[in-house]
Design a protein around this motif. Structure first.
Motif, PDB file in Angstrom:
ATOM      1  N   ARG A  82      -5.654   5.702 -10.686  1.00 25.83           N
ATOM      2  CA  ARG A  82      -4.282   6.029 -10.328  1.00 25.83           C
ATOM      3  C   ARG A  82      -3.672   6.838 -11.467  1.00 25.83           C
ATOM      4  O   ARG A  82      -3.859   6.531 -12.633  1.00 25.83           O
ATOM      5  CB  ARG A  82      -3.496   4.738 -10.109  1.00 25.83           C
ATOM      6  CG  ARG A  82      -2.110   4.999  -9.667  1.00 25.83           C
ATOM      7  CD  ARG A  82      -1.621   4.304  -8.441  1.00 25.83           C
ATOM      8  NE  ARG A  82      -2.446   3.388  -7.727  1.00 25.83           N
ATOM      9  CZ  ARG A  82      -2.934   3.639  -6.510  1.00 25.83           C
ATOM     10  NH1 ARG A  82      -2.706   4.790  -5.928  1.00 25.83           N
ATOM     11  NH2 ARG A  82      -3.639   2.748  -5.869  1.00 25.83           N
ATOM     12  N   PRO A 122      -2.476  10.421  -7.557  1.00 26.99           N
ATOM     13  CA  PRO A 122      -1.075  10.052  -7.783  1.00 26.99           C
ATOM     14  C   PRO A 122      -0.655   8.894  -6.876  1.00 26.99           C
ATOM     15  O   PRO A 122      -1.225   8.679  -5.813  1.00 26.99           O
ATOM     16  CB  PRO A 122      -0.305  11.324  -7.429  1.00 26.99           C
ATOM     17  CG  PRO A 122      -1.221  12.123  -6.582  1.00 26.99           C
ATOM     18  CD  PRO A 122      -2.620  11.723  -6.925  1.00 26.99           C
ATOM     19  N   HIS A 123       0.346   8.173  -7.353  1.00 24.49           N
ATOM     20  CA  HIS A 123       0.930   7.116  -6.518  1.00 24.49           C
ATOM     21  C   HIS A 123       1.466   7.750  -5.243  1.00 24.49           C
ATOM     22  O   HIS A 123       2.015   8.858  -5.280  1.00 24.49           O
ATOM     23  CB  HIS A 123       2.109   6.420  -7.241  1.00 24.49           C
ATOM     24  CG  HIS A 123       1.667   5.452  -8.268  1.00 24.49           C
ATOM     25  ND1 HIS A 123       1.216   4.195  -7.957  1.00 24.49           N
ATOM     26  CD2 HIS A 123       1.620   5.542  -9.614  1.00 24.49           C
ATOM     27  CE1 HIS A 123       0.907   3.551  -9.056  1.00 24.49           C
ATOM     28  NE2 HIS A 123       1.138   4.337 -10.088  1.00 24.49           N
ATOM     29  N   PRO A 124       1.323   7.074  -4.117  1.00 20.78           N
ATOM     30  CA  PRO A 124       1.906   7.644  -2.896  1.00 20.78           C
ATOM     31  C   PRO A 124       3.422   7.754  -3.035  1.00 20.78           C
ATOM     32  O   PRO A 124       4.062   6.866  -3.593  1.00 20.78           O
ATOM     33  CB  PRO A 124       1.533   6.644  -1.807  1.00 20.78           C
ATOM     34  CG  PRO A 124       0.757   5.566  -2.433  1.00 20.78           C
ATOM     35  CD  PRO A 124       0.677   5.822  -3.912  1.00 20.78           C
ATOM     36  N   ARG A 125       3.939   8.833  -2.566  1.00 24.20           N
ATOM     37  CA  ARG A 125       5.399   9.026  -2.663  1.00 24.20           C
ATOM     38  C   ARG A 125       6.100   8.274  -1.540  1.00 24.20           C
ATOM     39  O   ARG A 125       5.614   8.223  -0.409  1.00 24.20           O
ATOM     40  CB  ARG A 125       5.726  10.503  -2.562  1.00 24.20           C
ATOM     41  CG  ARG A 125       5.236  11.250  -3.758  1.00 24.20           C
ATOM     42  CD  ARG A 125       5.683  12.656  -3.720  1.00 24.20           C
ATOM     43  NE  ARG A 125       5.191  13.324  -4.905  1.00 24.20           N
ATOM     44  CZ  ARG A 125       5.643  14.448  -5.349  1.00 24.20           C
ATOM     45  NH1 ARG A 125       6.613  15.058  -4.707  1.00 24.20           N
ATOM     46  NH2 ARG A 125       5.145  14.983  -6.432  1.00 24.20           N
ATOM     47  N   LYS A 126       7.225   7.735  -1.900  1.00 26.56           N
ATOM     48  CA  LYS A 126       8.035   7.050  -0.884  1.00 26.56           C
ATOM     49  C   LYS A 126       8.729   8.116  -0.039  1.00 26.56           C
ATOM     50  O   LYS A 126       9.150   9.155  -0.550  1.00 26.56           O
ATOM     51  CB  LYS A 126       9.063   6.165  -1.557  1.00 26.56           C
ATOM     52  CG  LYS A 126       8.438   5.036  -2.317  1.00 26.56           C
ATOM     53  CD  LYS A 126       9.485   4.183  -2.998  1.00 26.56           C
ATOM     54  CE  LYS A 126       8.800   3.105  -3.811  1.00 26.56           C
ATOM     55  NZ  LYS A 126       9.744   2.317  -4.573  1.00 26.56           N
ATOM     56  N   PRO A 127       8.831   7.858   1.245  1.00 30.15           N
ATOM     57  CA  PRO A 127       9.513   8.840   2.098  1.00 30.15           C
ATOM     58  C   PRO A 127      10.976   9.001   1.685  1.00 30.15           C
ATOM     59  O   PRO A 127      11.641   8.036   1.328  1.00 30.15           O
ATOM     60  CB  PRO A 127       9.406   8.269   3.512  1.00 30.15           C
ATOM     61  CG  PRO A 127       8.870   6.901   3.356  1.00 30.15           C
ATOM     62  CD  PRO A 127       8.389   6.713   1.967  1.00 30.15           C
ATOM     63  N   ARG A 128      11.420  10.238   1.685  1.00 32.99           N
ATOM     64  CA  ARG A 128      12.816  10.510   1.341  1.00 32.99           C
ATOM     65  C   ARG A 128      13.707  10.292   2.555  1.00 32.99           C
ATOM     66  O   ARG A 128      13.352  10.620   3.681  1.00 32.99           O
ATOM     67  CB  ARG A 128      12.965  11.961   0.896  1.00 32.99           C
ATOM     68  CG  ARG A 128      12.374  12.183  -0.471  1.00 32.99           C
ATOM     69  CD  ARG A 128      12.551  13.577  -0.904  1.00 32.99           C
ATOM     70  NE  ARG A 128      13.956  13.981  -0.828  1.00 32.99           N
ATOM     71  CZ  ARG A 128      14.418  15.127  -1.273  1.00 32.99           C
ATOM     72  NH1 ARG A 128      13.607  15.995  -1.808  1.00 32.99           N
ATOM     73  NH2 ARG A 128      15.685  15.428  -1.180  1.00 32.99           N
TER      74      ARG A 128
END
Length: 130
Positions: A82, A122-128
């Motif tokens: 990660r 990369p860490h998964p991005r949180k949905p905006r």
């Protein structure tokens, strides 16, 4: 006349019922089993990422190769980590975890663990939310 055998008060000691180690046979753990233990154990480390491999493209994720005798195993371990994990500390933790788990589960000793980091994920991005 019939007799009854009372097994509750047997005069035989536990040592008389035990079998010497040399008489019990041998145990051989297939290298494929050791490989799966290594991969599973490495994936327990929080900063290791087990992602699906893509056929023909190499992909990334955890894969291991195990060779050598049970008392001196050589392990080749490919990992995806990660991002931004501390690479050196994570590899040190993976090596220790793998050594400990193989010893605990199989009584095999590790001589060397060669590690190759094949990806930083990369860490998964949180949905905006707009």
């Amino acid at each position: 006349m019939t007799e009854t055998l009372d097994t509750r008060h047997s005069s035989a000691s536990p040592e008389e019922h035990s079998t010497e180690a040399s008489e019990r046979g041998t145990l051989r753990i297939d290298r494929e089993v050791l490989r799966k233990i290594v991969e599973h154990t490495a994936n327990l480390e929080p900063d290791c990422v087990d992602t699906p491999r893509r056929f023909g493209a190499g992909g990334h994720g955890t894969s291991a190769r195990v060779s050598g005798p049970d008392r001196a195993l050589r392990i080749r371990l490919d990992l995806a980590l990660r991002y931004p994990a501390p690479v050196e500390a994570t590899i040190r933790a993976v090596r220790e975890r793998v050594r400990t788990e193989l010893d605990r589960m199989t009584n095999c000793r590790v001589h060397a663990i060669d590690v190759r980091v094949n990806a930083l994920v990369p860490h998964p991005r949180k949905p905006r939310v707009d």
